[in-house]
Motif scaffolding. Structure first.
Motif, PDB file in Angstrom:
ATOM      1  N   ALA A   1      36.711  32.265  -3.990  1.00 27.21           N
ATOM      2  CA  ALA A   1      36.479  30.828  -4.186  1.00 27.21           C
ATOM      3  C   ALA A   1      37.464  29.978  -3.385  1.00 27.21           C
ATOM      4  O   ALA A   1      37.058  29.047  -2.666  1.00 27.21           O
ATOM      5  CB  ALA A   1      36.559  30.488  -5.670  1.00 27.21           C
ATOM      6  N   GLU A   2      38.739  30.288  -3.489  1.00 28.95           N
ATOM      7  CA  GLU A   2      39.747  29.504  -2.775  1.00 28.95           C
ATOM      8  C   GLU A   2      39.596  29.687  -1.270  1.00 28.95           C
ATOM      9  O   GLU A   2      39.724  28.727  -0.495  1.00 28.95           O
ATOM     10  CB  GLU A   2      41.145  29.927  -3.221  1.00 28.95           C
ATOM     11  N   TYR A   3      39.329  30.913  -0.855  1.00 26.10           N
ATOM     12  CA  TYR A   3      39.129  31.204   0.571  1.00 26.10           C
ATOM     13  C   TYR A   3      37.965  30.388   1.122  1.00 26.10           C
ATOM     14  O   TYR A   3      38.069  29.744   2.172  1.00 26.10           O
ATOM     15  CB  TYR A   3      38.871  32.696   0.734  1.00 26.10           C
ATOM     16  N   LEU A   4      36.855  30.389   0.427  1.00 27.32           N
ATOM     17  CA  LEU A   4      35.662  29.687   0.906  1.00 27.32           C
ATOM     18  C   LEU A   4      35.859  28.171   0.914  1.00 27.32           C
ATOM     19  O   LEU A   4      35.265  27.475   1.736  1.00 27.32           O
ATOM     20  CB  LEU A   4      34.458  30.059   0.043  1.00 27.32           C
ATOM     21  N   ALA A   5      36.678  27.670   0.005  1.00 24.85           N
ATOM     22  CA  ALA A   5      36.933  26.232  -0.055  1.00 24.85           C
ATOM     23  C   ALA A   5      37.832  25.763   1.084  1.00 24.85           C
ATOM     24  O   ALA A   5      37.914  24.563   1.355  1.00 24.85           O
ATOM     25  CB  ALA A   5      37.558  25.869  -1.395  1.00 24.85           C
ATOM     26  N   SER A   6      38.490  26.704   1.751  1.00 24.89           N
ATOM     27  CA  SER A   6      39.367  26.373   2.873  1.00 24.89           C
ATOM     28  C   SER A   6      38.589  26.466   4.185  1.00 24.89           C
ATOM     29  O   SER A   6      37.385  26.728   4.199  1.00 24.89           O
ATOM     30  CB  SER A   6      40.546  27.349   2.913  1.00 24.89           C
ATOM     31  N   ASP A   7      39.310  26.264   5.295  1.00 26.42           N
ATOM     32  CA  ASP A   7      38.716  26.431   6.618  1.00 26.42           C
ATOM     33  C   ASP A   7      39.128  27.750   7.269  1.00 26.42           C
ATOM     34  O   ASP A   7      38.874  27.958   8.454  1.00 26.42           O
ATOM     35  CB  ASP A   7      39.143  25.276   7.536  1.00 26.42           C
ATOM     36  N   GLU A   8      39.745  28.630   6.487  1.00 27.31           N
ATOM     37  CA  GLU A   8      40.229  29.897   7.040  1.00 27.31           C
ATOM     38  C   GLU A   8      39.089  30.693   7.675  1.00 27.31           C
ATOM     39  O   GLU A   8      38.029  30.851   7.075  1.00 27.31           O
ATOM     40  CB  GLU A   8      40.885  30.734   5.934  1.00 27.31           C
ATOM     41  N   ASP A   9      39.317  31.145   8.894  1.00 24.94           N
ATOM     42  CA  ASP A   9      38.389  31.991   9.660  1.00 24.94           C
ATOM     43  C   ASP A   9      37.155  31.248  10.172  1.00 24.94           C
ATOM     44  O   ASP A   9      36.309  31.846  10.839  1.00 24.94           O
ATOM     45  CB  ASP A   9      37.931  33.223   8.863  1.00 24.94           C
ATOM     46  N   ARG A  10      37.051  29.962   9.896  1.00 21.99           N
ATOM     47  CA  ARG A  10      35.888  29.213  10.380  1.00 21.99           C
ATOM     48  C   ARG A  10      35.823  29.247  11.910  1.00 21.99           C
ATOM     49  O   ARG A  10      34.775  29.559  12.494  1.00 21.99           O
ATOM     50  CB  ARG A  10      35.947  27.769   9.883  1.00 21.99           C
ATOM     51  N   GLU A  11      36.932  28.955  12.559  1.00 18.03           N
ATOM     52  CA  GLU A  11      36.946  28.957  14.022  1.00 18.03           C
ATOM     53  C   GLU A  11      36.704  30.347  14.585  1.00 18.03           C
ATOM     54  O   GLU A  11      36.054  30.502  15.622  1.00 18.03           O
ATOM     55  CB  GLU A  11      38.277  28.390  14.533  1.00 18.03           C
ATOM     56  N   GLN A  12      37.206  31.367  13.900  1.00 17.78           N
ATOM     57  CA  GLN A  12      37.000  32.731  14.369  1.00 17.78           C
ATOM     58  C   GLN A  12      35.528  33.109  14.349  1.00 17.78           C
ATOM     59  O   GLN A  12      35.011  33.722  15.289  1.00 17.78           O
ATOM     60  CB  GLN A  12      37.794  33.726  13.524  1.00 17.78           C
ATOM     61  N   VAL A  13      34.835  32.754  13.275  1.00 18.65           N
ATOM     62  CA  VAL A  13      33.405  33.059  13.174  1.00 18.65           C
ATOM     63  C   VAL A  13      32.628  32.338  14.272  1.00 18.65           C
ATOM     64  O   VAL A  13      31.775  32.933  14.948  1.00 18.65           O
ATOM     65  CB  VAL A  13      32.862  32.677  11.785  1.00 18.65           C
ATOM     66  N   VAL A  14      32.934  31.063  14.488  1.00 15.73           N
ATOM     67  CA  VAL A  14      32.241  30.283  15.521  1.00 15.73           C
ATOM     68  C   VAL A  14      32.509  30.875  16.905  1.00 15.73           C
ATOM     69  O   VAL A  14      31.599  31.012  17.729  1.00 15.73           O
ATOM     70  CB  VAL A  14      32.677  28.809  15.467  1.00 15.73           C
ATOM     71  N   ALA A  15      33.758  31.255  17.162  1.00 15.82           N
ATOM     72  CA  ALA A  15      34.117  31.812  18.470  1.00 15.82           C
ATOM     73  C   ALA A  15      33.460  33.172  18.693  1.00 15.82           C
ATOM     74  O   ALA A  15      33.006  33.480  19.799  1.00 15.82           O
ATOM     75  CB  ALA A  15      35.634  31.939  18.582  1.00 15.82           C
ATOM     76  N   THR A  16      33.397  34.007  17.652  1.00 17.16           N
ATOM     77  CA  THR A  16      32.763  35.322  17.783  1.00 17.16           C
ATOM     78  C   THR A  16      31.278  35.170  18.063  1.00 17.16           C
ATOM     79  O   THR A  16      30.714  35.844  18.934  1.00 17.16           O
ATOM     80  CB  THR A  16      32.978  36.144  16.509  1.00 17.16           C
ATOM     81  N   ASP A  17      30.639  34.277  17.324  1.00 17.35           N
ATOM     82  CA  ASP A  17      29.225  33.974  17.555  1.00 17.35           C
ATOM     83  C   ASP A  17      29.008  33.551  19.006  1.00 17.35           C
ATOM     84  O   ASP A  17      28.125  34.078  19.704  1.00 17.35           O
ATOM     85  CB  ASP A  17      28.807  32.864  16.592  1.00 17.35           C
ATOM     86  N   ALA A  18      29.839  32.628  19.493  1.00 17.28           N
ATOM     87  CA  ALA A  18      29.698  32.126  20.868  1.00 17.28           C
ATOM     88  C   ALA A  18      29.907  33.233  21.891  1.00 17.28           C
ATOM     89  O   ALA A  18      29.215  33.280  22.920  1.00 17.28           O
ATOM     90  CB  ALA A  18      30.687  30.989  21.110  1.00 17.28           C
ATOM     91  N   SER A  19      30.825  34.141  21.606  1.00 15.45           N
ATOM     92  CA  SER A  19      31.105  35.215  22.569  1.00 15.45           C
ATOM     93  C   SER A  19      29.906  36.137  22.724  1.00 15.45           C
ATOM     94  O   SER A  19      29.624  36.624  23.828  1.00 15.45           O
ATOM     95  CB  SER A  19      32.337  36.015  22.134  1.00 15.45           C
ATOM     96  N   PHE A  20      29.183  36.376  21.640  1.00 17.03           N
ATOM     97  CA  PHE A  20      27.988  37.220  21.742  1.00 17.03           C
ATOM     98  C   PHE A  20      26.898  36.523  22.546  1.00 17.03           C
ATOM     99  O   PHE A  20      26.195  37.154  23.347  1.00 17.03           O
ATOM    100  CB  PHE A  20      27.477  37.588  20.349  1.00 17.03           C
ATOM    101  N   ARG A  21      26.742  35.232  22.353  1.00 21.41           N
ATOM    102  CA  ARG A  21      25.753  34.485  23.120  1.00 21.41           C
ATOM    103  C   ARG A  21      26.101  34.515  24.614  1.00 21.41           C
ATOM    104  O   ARG A  21      25.234  34.730  25.459  1.00 21.41           O
ATOM    105  CB  ARG A  21      25.675  33.037  22.630  1.00 21.41           C
ATOM    106  N   GLN A  22      27.368  34.300  24.895  1.00 22.16           N
ATOM    107  CA  GLN A  22      27.813  34.322  26.296  1.00 22.16           C
ATOM    108  C   GLN A  22      27.651  35.710  26.903  1.00 22.16           C
ATOM    109  O   GLN A  22      27.453  35.856  28.110  1.00 22.16           O
ATOM    110  CB  GLN A  22      29.263  33.869  26.379  1.00 22.16           C
ATOM    111  N   GLY A  23      27.726  36.740  26.050  1.00 22.72           N
ATOM    112  CA  GLY A  23      27.564  38.109  26.518  1.00 22.72           C
ATOM    113  C   GLY A  23      26.113  38.528  26.682  1.00 22.72           C
ATOM    114  O   GLY A  23      25.839  39.663  27.084  1.00 22.72           O
ATOM    115  N   GLY A  24      25.187  37.633  26.369  1.00 20.41           N
ATOM    116  CA  GLY A  24      23.778  37.914  26.611  1.00 20.41           C
ATOM    117  C   GLY A  24      22.963  38.290  25.394  1.00 20.41           C
ATOM    118  O   GLY A  24      21.754  38.532  25.516  1.00 20.41           O
TER     119      GLY A  24
END
Length: 216
Positions: free
Chosen positions: A150-173
């Motif tokens: 609950a506390e983890y989800l209420a924070s922004d922890e790992d939000r940027e990491q998830v977005v960056a990982t998603d973007a890296s897969f798109r850039q990788g094709g």
């Protein structure tokens, strides 16, 4: 044989990803492999509002009509039946944003419970019709697997990491999920039947050994 690593790029609102998960389990059983599995984030709808949208509205806009959406739902349900996955798509009211579901998956990976947690996410959305964009729903699912989320989800922890990982897969094709990699080498995309998946992994393993990229 040493434990092989299989990476899966997936989204929690992709029905073929749940089918692919079940077929992967069947493929590994056929191969007799005890693989190290890691699931990674890909958002089918990265621009989805944080609160999600009504499913009927979303599906009609995406596929042109609710009638066409129902035809596709029937196809998915039949494929699920063949794979041993029980879809209840009529129970779904919303199409959620999955960023927080991916964050929860990452948290679960760190605690060694990613596989069962993902099964619970898929079941919650596709069978029970729950909104897996809702933080309370996600926190409850996390708690079912021993996570204080609950506390983890209420924070922004790992939000940027998830977005960056998603973007890296798109850039990788990668443009579709599920996608599967063996020892970090992309093999195929799609939820092919377990026997075909096993054959693809077997060929991939042989090719990696032939090229000296895989050792006992």
């Amino acid at each position: 044989m040493s434990k092989l690593r299989i990476d899966i790029v997936s989204d929690a609102i992709c029905p073929w990803c749940w089918i692919g998960k079940r077929n992967l389990e069947g493929a590994l059983a056929e191969l007799g492999w005890e693989a190290e599995l890691a699931w990674h984030p890909y958002q089918l709808n990265p621009e989805m509002p944080a609160e999600g949208v009504a499913r009927a509205e979303y599906r009609a806009a995406k596929f042109g009509s609710l009638e066409r959406s129902k035809e596709l739902d029937a196809q998915v349900t039949a494929a699920g039946d063949a794979a041993g996955v029980d879809f209840r798509l009529e129970r779904q009211a919303r199409t959620p944003n999955t960023l927080n579901a991916h964050r929860l998956s990452l948290l679960a990976q760190r605690h060694g419970v990613q596989q069962p947690l993902l099964e619970s996410l898929f079941r919650a959305y596709f069978h029970d019709g729950e909104d897996i964009g809702d933080l309370a729903v996600l926190a409850r699912i996390g708690a079912e697997h021993g996570l204080d989320a609950a506390e983890y989800l209420a924070s922004d922890e790992d939000r940027e990491q998830v977005v960056a990982t998603d973007a890296s897969f798109r850039q990788g094709g990668i443009s579709g999920v599920p996608s599967f990699a063996l020892e970090r080498h992309l093999l195929f995309s799609g939820a092919m039947p377990a026997a075909q998946m096993a054959a693809a992994f077997r060929r991939g393993e042989a090719l990696l050994r032939e090229k000296g990229l895989l050792k006992d």
